[in-house]
Design a protein around this motif. Structure first.
Motif, PDB file in Angstrom:
ATOM      1  N   GLU A   1       0.319  34.371 -19.429  1.00 26.33           N
ATOM      2  CA  GLU A   1       1.773  34.221 -19.330  1.00 26.33           C
ATOM      3  C   GLU A   1       2.347  33.607 -20.601  1.00 26.33           C
ATOM      4  OE1 GLU A   1       2.335  31.919 -15.788  1.00 26.33           O
ATOM      5  OE2 GLU A   1       1.638  33.506 -14.477  1.00 26.33           O
ATOM      6  N   ILE A   2       1.666  32.598 -21.135  1.00 23.24           N
ATOM      7  CA  ILE A   2       2.152  31.960 -22.369  1.00 23.24           C
ATOM      8  C   ILE A   2       2.081  32.958 -23.518  1.00 23.24           C
ATOM      9  CG2 ILE A   2       1.650  30.165 -24.060  1.00 23.24           C
ATOM     10  CD1 ILE A   2       0.746  28.376 -21.734  1.00 23.24           C
ATOM     11  N   GLN A   3       1.046  33.737 -23.531  1.00 22.56           N
ATOM     12  CA  GLN A   3       0.884  34.757 -24.578  1.00 22.56           C
ATOM     13  C   GLN A   3       2.081  35.715 -24.575  1.00 22.56           C
ATOM     14  OE1 GLN A   3      -2.025  38.160 -24.605  1.00 22.56           O
ATOM     15  NE2 GLN A   3      -3.394  36.515 -25.289  1.00 22.56           N
TER      16      GLN A   3
ATOM     17  N   MET B   1      23.138  35.972 -24.519  1.00 21.83           N
ATOM     18  CA  MET B   1      21.940  35.361 -23.935  1.00 21.83           C
ATOM     19  C   MET B   1      20.887  36.409 -23.689  1.00 21.83           C
ATOM     20  SD  MET B   1      23.419  32.603 -21.278  1.00 21.83           S
ATOM     21  CE  MET B   1      24.988  33.308 -20.942  1.00 21.83           C
ATOM     22  N   VAL B   2      19.645  36.045 -23.945  1.00 24.51           N
ATOM     23  CA  VAL B   2      18.516  36.916 -23.654  1.00 24.51           C
ATOM     24  C   VAL B   2      17.477  36.086 -22.900  1.00 24.51           C
ATOM     25  CG1 VAL B   2      16.675  38.322 -24.614  1.00 24.51           C
ATOM     26  CG2 VAL B   2      18.903  38.312 -25.704  1.00 24.51           C
ATOM     27  N   LYS B   3      17.126  36.572 -21.725  1.00 24.60           N
ATOM     28  CA  LYS B   3      16.157  35.839 -20.906  1.00 24.60           C
ATOM     29  C   LYS B   3      14.758  36.359 -21.227  1.00 24.60           C
ATOM     30  CE  LYS B   3      15.743  34.095 -16.212  1.00 24.60           C
ATOM     31  NZ  LYS B   3      14.300  33.918 -16.304  1.00 24.60           N
ATOM     32  N   LEU B   4      13.847  35.439 -21.506  1.00 30.11           N
ATOM     33  CA  LEU B   4      12.466  35.813 -21.804  1.00 30.11           C
ATOM     34  C   LEU B   4      11.602  35.559 -20.562  1.00 30.11           C
ATOM     35  CD1 LEU B   4      12.100  34.243 -25.362  1.00 30.11           C
ATOM     36  CD2 LEU B   4      13.025  36.447 -24.731  1.00 30.11           C
ATOM     37  N   HIS B   5      10.308  35.787 -20.721  1.00 33.64           N
ATOM     38  CA  HIS B   5       9.389  35.563 -19.607  1.00 33.64           C
ATOM     39  C   HIS B   5       9.257  34.083 -19.290  1.00 33.64           C
ATOM     40  CE1 HIS B   5       8.262  39.654 -19.267  1.00 33.64           C
ATOM     41  NE2 HIS B   5       7.691  39.734 -20.441  1.00 33.64           N
TER      42      HIS B   5
END
Lengths: 208, 662
Positions: free
Chosen positions: A127-129, A180-184
């Motif tokens: 997930e962090i990757q 705004m851009v939502k990331l993982h």
């Protein structure tokens, strides 16, 4: 320090706090490199999360980020940290150009009762990757920062948190009408971190 | 029970002849009547004979008797068998009768059930019709309410539109008024500018006049000075003349005493007297001139004053005219304002206008709120209408199902009626058969076979009928069960469908609400908003910027320090070179040197403070607090006194002392 057994993948509060603060350190370095806040030659490549990550060699920035991580880890263990925001501002005007928002949801039961959770380390790393890849690919849609910029870090904490010696209260350094851009996001089962980047509207950029 | 009455005794021949025809092979039943059929006459002739014939006949008779007896025995046995069969048949008929009665009872029960079912159906139909009617009524009521709400909404919209229109009108009027006010302001400002220019012109005129008057005054002064000088000369002359006069009078008095011959002195005296008179006249003229001059000056001043007053008055007159014009305009506008205010309901003076605007805005807000409420109510009504429509559809479906059920039941009833008719026909048949069987048993021989066949046929038909009845009953039950199950399933499915639709709609509404909330929250989150009641924003002191700023300040301070040092050195060199040049220069230079030294001292102090700040901010917190002195200071200043500025001040002082003393 992450207290986890490889066999059972048990995550404790301290371990989760260490994971999150470490993640923030690497994310901050990645953002500073990708956004060109500091020159490329001041960064060195290391292996982390299965990816080649870039870390700054500037002593000032290093010490700043290490002090920051220590304090964030302390607040995460106390369950008092709500959000961490990395703000990129224009050096000349002080105008806020970008806000990298890391929202943190803490499992209060773990903080109060000291229980632990189970999750695979590989899953967390994966997930962090994904987030790190998204940060690296953000240069495709984020506007270019042509002017010299500086960065700052804001911590949204609970109201009853004692302000440490090297910290001061600040305004939120907001952007008016941001894009705004939502990331993982990633979840250690104790701390859930959502990533979102807000930046100055392109139209405003063009008008200026 | 087949009763056979023996036929009346006939002649043997007739009997034999009557019995001669063999029984039919098919053993059908022959019905015996009380009036036997006529015996044919030819048969009696067979039995007329002689004694031999009598013996023969006797033997024949005996044979016949034996045969008859045998036959009788046979018939008796047969009769017994038939009686047994009859009893069996009677028992069976009893059974059938019982069954028939049972079927009749069942029929009655079925009829009653059918009646009950019909009544239930009717009740259900009535209930469904009532429900349908109620739903229709409620639907109509809802429609009426909807129409009312729509009307109210339209009214509210129209009132809102009218309020908006009024507000726009008022805004336009206000804008017009503001424009007119601005025009007036401009006009007044223009007038003011004009008046200013005119006043400037008048001032310039006055100044010019003043200058003229000044020149005139100067000239007058010069003239007066000249006149004064003349006057003084004249006065001197006058004094001289007086002096001379006194001398002359003295001389005259002395002369009168001496009695000197006045002939030579008289013209002199006269001359002197004339001169004296001339001088007196000149003096008087001079005095007159002086007084006239003074009067002239006074008059001039008065004239100036009057001229000034006149000009002022003229200006004020002109201003008055203009003011009157403006006043008239303002009065006209005020009257127009007042007329406008009269047009606006609820406004009596200009101060009421903002209040009126506020009330109108409140009205607009209230109307929008009402509109919102009406919209909410409308949505509720729509929801209830949808529910009512669903209920109506359900009721229609239920009515259709009930109709189908009624039709099915009708078909069942018809079938049952058919069965009943069949059973009644069979019952009639059985009754007729029973009636036929109740008739006398004279024709036993033929009847018994026929009875047997009939009984067998009856038995077969009864068995078939029973089988058919059972099958029909089974099928009926199965169909009933199937129908009931299907009806129940349909009802359950309908209920589930309605529940699911309601749930889906509510979930959709919740989903929409949650999506809107999520989007709002995400926008707030992305924007960085936070609740100050629960959250505070902290920032780490950015030592990088601080360091840069501190470096810059240090550099600036260092440059200033160098400059001041250079200046000081230059001054000292100058002092050394020119040590004897004036006490002032020395004092000046010494003062400057002192100032420069003070500047140097302040700059050095600032540098020390900045350096200590940098050292404080760049040191690690742990290493910093681990030092005993600093930990002691932290305990004293921060934990006990709860004052960070005191701590930093103490640190700076200590570091400064250390550096300066070391």
């Amino acid at each position: 320090m992450v207290s986890r057994t490889v066999a059972k993948d048990i995550i404790t509060l301290r371990g989760s706090a260490a994971i999150v603060s470490e993640f923030f350190g690497y994310a901050a370095n990645s953002i500073l490199y990708n956004r060109g806040v500091y020159p490329e030659e001041s960064f060195v490549k290391v292996k982390k999360y299965g990816l080649p990550m870039l870390l700054t060699q500037d002593d000032g920035v290093k010490s700043f980020i290490s002090n920051l991580n220590a304090q964030l880890s302390e607040w995460l263990e106390a369950g008092k940290l709500q959000r961490v925001v990395l703000v990129i501002m224009s050096k000349a005007t002080g105008e806020v150009l970008e806000r990298w928002n890391f929202s943190i949801e803490t499992d209060n039961e773990v903080v109060e009762k000291g229980v632990s959770r189970e999750k695979s380390d590989k899953e967390i790393m994966r997930e962090i990757q994904a987030i790190m890849r998204q940060i690296a690919s953000s240069i495709t849609y984020l506007p270019c920062l042509d002017e010299p910029c500086v960065f700052d870090v804001l911590a949204y904490t609970d109201k009853d948190v004692a302000v440490p010696f090297t910290w001061i209260e600040s305004d939120a350094k907001l952007i008016a009408n941001p894009q705004m851009v939502k990331l993982h996001s990633f979840d250690t089962k104790i701390h859930k971190v959502d990533t979102l980047v807000s930046y100055k509207n392109d139209d405003e950029w063009e008008e200026q | 029970m087949i009763l056979r009455t023996p036929p009346p005794k006939k002649r043997r021949g007739e009997a034999i002849a009557a019995e001669s025809p063999p029984p039919p092979s098919d053993r059908r039943l022959v019905i015996y009547d009380h009036n036997p059929p006529p015996v044919p006459p030819d048969s009696s002739d067979q039995f007329l004979c002689t004694y031999q014939c009598r013996q023969m006949v006797k033997a024949d008779f005996v044979d016949a008797l034996t045969t008859a007896e045998k036959q009788l025995h046979d018939y008796q046995s047969k009769l017994e068998a038939l009686n047994q069969n009859l009893s069996k048949a009677e028992a069976e008929s009893k059974k059938f009768r019982d069954q028939f009665l049972y079927t009749e009872q069942e029929l009655v029960a079925a009829k009653r059930r059918e009646q009950v079912l019909q009544e239930q159906l009717l009740k259900e139909l009535n209930d469904s019709q009532q429900r349908f009617r109620k739903q229709l009524q409620s639907y109509n009521e809802l429609e009426l309410k909807l129409q009312n709400e729509m009307n109210l909404r339209e009214k509210a919209e129209s009132s809102a539109e009218s309020a908006d229109g009024k507000a726009t009108l008022l805004e336009r009027k206000l804008s017009q008024l503001s424009e007119s006010i601005e025009r007036e302001k401009r006009h007044l400002s223009d007038e003011l500018a004009q008046t200013k220019s005119e006043s400037k012109l008048s001032i310039s005129r006055i100044n010019a006049d003043l200058e003229r008057m000044k020149c005139k005054a100067k000239n007058a002064e010069e003239e007066s000075e000249l006149l004064k000088e003349q006057l003084e000369g004249v006065m001197k002359q006058f004094n001289e003349c007086l002096h001379q006069k006194s001398e002359v009078e003295k001389k005259l008095s002395s002369f009168t005493l001496q009695d000197v011959t006045p002939t030579e002195n008289n013209p002199l005296i006269k001359h002197l007297q004339e001169e004296l008179r001339n001088y007196e006249s000149e003096v008087q003229e001079a005095r007159k001139l002086k007084s006239s001059h003074e009067n002239i000056e006074l008059l001039k001043e008065k004239l100036l004053e009057e001229k000034g007053r006149k000009e002022r008055a003229e200006l004020q007159l002109s201003k008055l005219q203009e003011l009157q014009l403006s006043l008239n305009n303002l009065e006209n506008e005020l009257s127009s304002w007042k007329l406008m205010m009269k047009d606006i309901p609820g406004v009596s003076c200009h101060e009421d206008i903002p209040v009126k605007f506020a009330t109108l805005q409140k009205e607009v807000i209230d109307s929008t709120m009402k509109m919102g409420e009406a919209n909410a109510r409308l949505k509720q009504m729509e929801v209830s209408l949808d529910l009512a429509q669903l209920g109506k559809q359900n009721a229609e479906a239920e009515a259709a199902l009930a109709k189908e059920k009624a039709e099915v039941l009708k078909s069942e009833i018809k079938r049952i009626e058919l069965m009943l008719s069949m059973v009644t026909d069979e019952r009639d048949k059985f009754r007729s058969i029973i009636n036929e069987l109740k008739k006398p048993k004279n024709e036993e021989m033929t009847d018994e076979a026929a009875n047997m066949t009939i009984v067998q046929e009856l038995e077969l038909s009864l068995v078939n009928k029973e089988f058919v009845i059972k099958e029909l009953e089974n099928s009926l039950c199965q169909q009933k069960e199937l129908n009931d199950r299907q009806h129940n399933e349909i009802r359950l499915l309908n209920e589930r469908l309605n529940d699911e639709t309601r749930r889906i709609k509510s979930l959709e509404r919740e989903g929409d609400r949650l999506c809107s909330e999520i989007s709002l929250l995400e926008s707030k989150l992305g924007h960085g908003d936070f609740s100050s009641a629960n959250t505070k924003v902290l920032r780490m002191v950015n030592t990088l910027a601080l360091g840069n700023d501190a470096k810059q300040t240090i550099e600036a301070l260092q440059t200033e320090l160098q400059k001041t040092k250079e200046r000081l050195q230059a001054v000292e060199e100058l002092k050394s070179q020119s040590g004897d040049t004036g006490k002032l220069v020395d004092s000046y230079i010494s003062e400057k040197i002192l100032k420069l030294k003070e500047q140097i001292a302040t700059l050095e102090k600032r540098e020390e403070r900045v350096l200590t700040c940098i050292s404080l901010s760049t040191q690690q917190a742990n290493n910093y607090t681990s030092q005993p002195e600093i930990s002691r200071q932290i305990e004293i200043f921060i934990r006990k006194m709860n004052s960070i500025p005191a701590f930093t001040a103490n640190l700076t002082v200590e570091s400064f002392n250390r550096r300066t003393l070391s």
